[in-house]
Scaffold this active site. Structure first.
Site, PDB file in Angstrom:
ATOM      1  N   THR A 287      -4.808  -0.089  31.348  1.00  0.00           N
ATOM      2  CA  THR A 287      -4.732   1.320  31.740  1.00  0.00           C
ATOM      3  C   THR A 287      -4.644   1.496  33.250  1.00  0.00           C
ATOM      4  OG1 THR A 287      -5.912   1.996  29.769  1.00  0.00           O
ATOM      5  CG2 THR A 287      -6.033   3.497  31.624  1.00  0.00           C
TER       6      THR A 287
ATOM      7  N   SER B  59      -4.174  -4.688  26.989  1.00  0.00           N
ATOM      8  CA  SER B  59      -4.951  -5.889  26.657  1.00  0.00           C
ATOM      9  C   SER B  59      -5.121  -6.090  25.160  1.00  0.00           C
ATOM     10  CB  SER B  59      -6.302  -5.894  27.364  1.00  0.00           C
ATOM     11  OG  SER B  59      -7.197  -5.025  26.753  1.00  0.00           O
TER      12      SER B  59
ATOM     13  N   THR C  64      -9.147  -2.935  29.483  1.00  0.00           N
ATOM     14  CA  THR C  64     -10.566  -3.000  29.138  1.00  0.00           C
ATOM     15  C   THR C  64     -10.816  -3.361  27.661  1.00  0.00           C
ATOM     16  OG1 THR C  64     -10.680  -0.626  28.656  1.00  0.00           O
ATOM     17  CG2 THR C  64     -11.181  -1.315  30.918  1.00  0.00           C
ATOM     18  N   ASP C  65      -9.793  -3.163  26.798  1.00  0.00           N
ATOM     19  CA  ASP C  65     -10.051  -3.328  25.360  1.00  0.00           C
ATOM     20  C   ASP C  65     -10.504  -4.742  24.982  1.00  0.00           C
ATOM     21  OD1 ASP C  65      -9.443  -0.697  24.945  1.00  0.00           O
ATOM     22  OD2 ASP C  65      -7.485  -1.047  24.033  1.00  0.00           O
TER      23      ASP C  65
HETATM   24  N1  ASP Z   1      -5.743  -0.021  26.022  1.00  0.00           N
HETATM   25  C1  ASP Z   1      -6.084  -0.348  27.386  1.00  0.00           C
HETATM   26  C2  ASP Z   1      -6.067  -1.859  27.518  1.00  0.00           C
HETATM   27  O1  ASP Z   1      -6.961  -2.501  27.087  1.00  0.00           O
HETATM   28  C3  ASP Z   1      -7.416   0.223  27.728  1.00  0.00           C
HETATM   29  C4  ASP Z   1      -7.824   0.059  29.170  1.00  0.00           C
HETATM   30  O2  ASP Z   1      -7.299  -0.730  29.917  1.00  0.00           O
HETATM   31  O3  ASP Z   1      -8.792   0.775  29.569  1.00  0.00           O
HETATM   32  O4  ASP Z   1      -5.148  -2.398  28.065  1.00  0.00           O
END
Ligand code: ASP
Length: 344
Positions: free
Chosen positions: A30, A74, A107-108
């Site tokens: 993100t 991710s 973050t995932d």
């Molecule tokens: N869907 C995103 C990822 O994991 C979520 C994030 O980065 O906060 O790439």
């Protein structure tokens, strides 16, 4: 199906005088996404370099070399990609002039990706995973401040011997214990009952804990196939039998409480073990861990007697990473896995 885009650009250098050298490896997430003007949905940005020019403070903290690795959400990361990422990080850290590495990651799957690197990066220099919960189109984006904190941490003399960390919303968490606990809020990560290592405020690191211990394992040529299967009330264990019959080298079972499963799941686990599959028991409970207290069929003690390994305080996705790295070391002698799983 979401369109995936992997970009490999030339490294971009931003230099300043008398500052530490930091490598910023971009994998996606993100933090390097923008809103699609047509749909409003968050999508990978075309130019990852834009995130650096949007944060001019970074060049006042460190001399930053940006290294594009991928531009993936991710959810698309894999252990094979983390292997390559780990090798790239080690190669960078061997540069005597480099203070440390910041990894920009979604973050995932950050909790398990950072743990993969924590287990495999051999150099003892700071490695900081960073991301954001709000993308760069969002007026409340947490990306710039998280990046400033991550680079600050790498340059700080307080931040040493922590292994790989996950640093978001000021908090510095050990990759071993960190979990994503919130799907939308910027306070998305914590380390539960294990606590944080420190925090960053106004470009200063405050150290509150030392790292308890760290294991380093080598990356095998081929990672084994390890599945995760969830137990639930009334489960018939069919997925464990299916995984056993379809090429799994190991199975992580996420059980109940202190590490118990129901009887059909227990029978399926004994079937898997009889076929040479390594079975590791974790728990759905976020804090505490697996401790074999119960002797009934399916209780932790009966699982251990049947040859299953109990995962201690590792949740299922991290137990999977550890098993993928440890299994090639022990080959078919699965009792040897205990020296990896109970090393705390
Ligand atoms: N869907 C995103 C990822 O994991 C979520 C994030 O980065 O906060 O790439």
């Amino acid at each position: 199906m979401r369109k995936l885009l992997i970009v490999f650009l030339f490294p971009c250098f931003i230099w300043a005088n008398d500052l530490s050298n930091v490598a910023l490896i971009i994998t996606g997430g993100t933090i390097v996404q923008v809103n699609d003007p047509k749909t409003g949905a968050s999508v990978p940005a075309q130019s990852v370099e834009d995130i650096l020019t949007a944060v001019p403070e970074l060049s006042k903290i460190a001399n930053i070399t940006t290294i594009p690795f991928s531009n993936l959400d991710s959810s698309q990361m894999t252990p094979e990609l983390w292997s390559r990422l780990s090798q790239l990080v080690v190669q960078q850290l061997k540069r005597p002039d480099l203070r440390g590495v910041v990894i920009v990651h979604g973050t995932d799957t950050m909790a398990e990706g950072s743990y993969f690197l924590d287990l495999t990066v051999t150099e003892n220099k700071p490695v900081v995973f960073v991301g954001s919960m709000k993308n760069s189109s969002d007026p409340h984006s947490d990306g710039p401040s998280n990046l400033i904190d991550a680079v600050t941490q790498v340059c700080s003399k307080e931040a040493h011997d922590w292994g790989v960390t996950v640093t978001l919303n000021n908090y510095i968490n050990s990759a071993r214990y960190v979990e994503k606990v919130q799907s939308t809020n910027i306070q998305a990560f914590n380390s539960g009952d294990k606590g944080i290592l420190g925090y960053v405020v106004n470009q200063k690191v405050f150290r509150v804990n030392d790292r308890a211990f760290r294991q380093i394992l080598s990356i095998p040529k081929k990672l084994p196939k390890v599945d995760i299967i969830y137990d639930y009330a009334g489960s018939d264990g069919a997925f464990v039998r299916y995984a056993t019959d379809h090429g799994a080298d190991g199975i992580i079972v996420e059980g109940f409480g202190s590490g118990n499963v129901n009887v059909p799941m227990f029978q399926a686990i004994t079937y898997a073990i009889s076929k040479g599959v390594a079975v590791v028991i974790t728990t759905r409970v976020p804090e505490g861990g697996v401790f074999p207290f119960y002797g009934d069929v399916g209780g932790g003690e009966s699982l251990k007697e049947a040859g299953a390994i109990v995962a201690g305080d590792l949740p299922a996705p991290k137990a999977r990473i550890l098993l993928m790295l440890a299994l090639p070391m022990v080959k078919s002698d699965h009792s040897q896995l205990y020296k990896y799983f109970l090393n705390y």
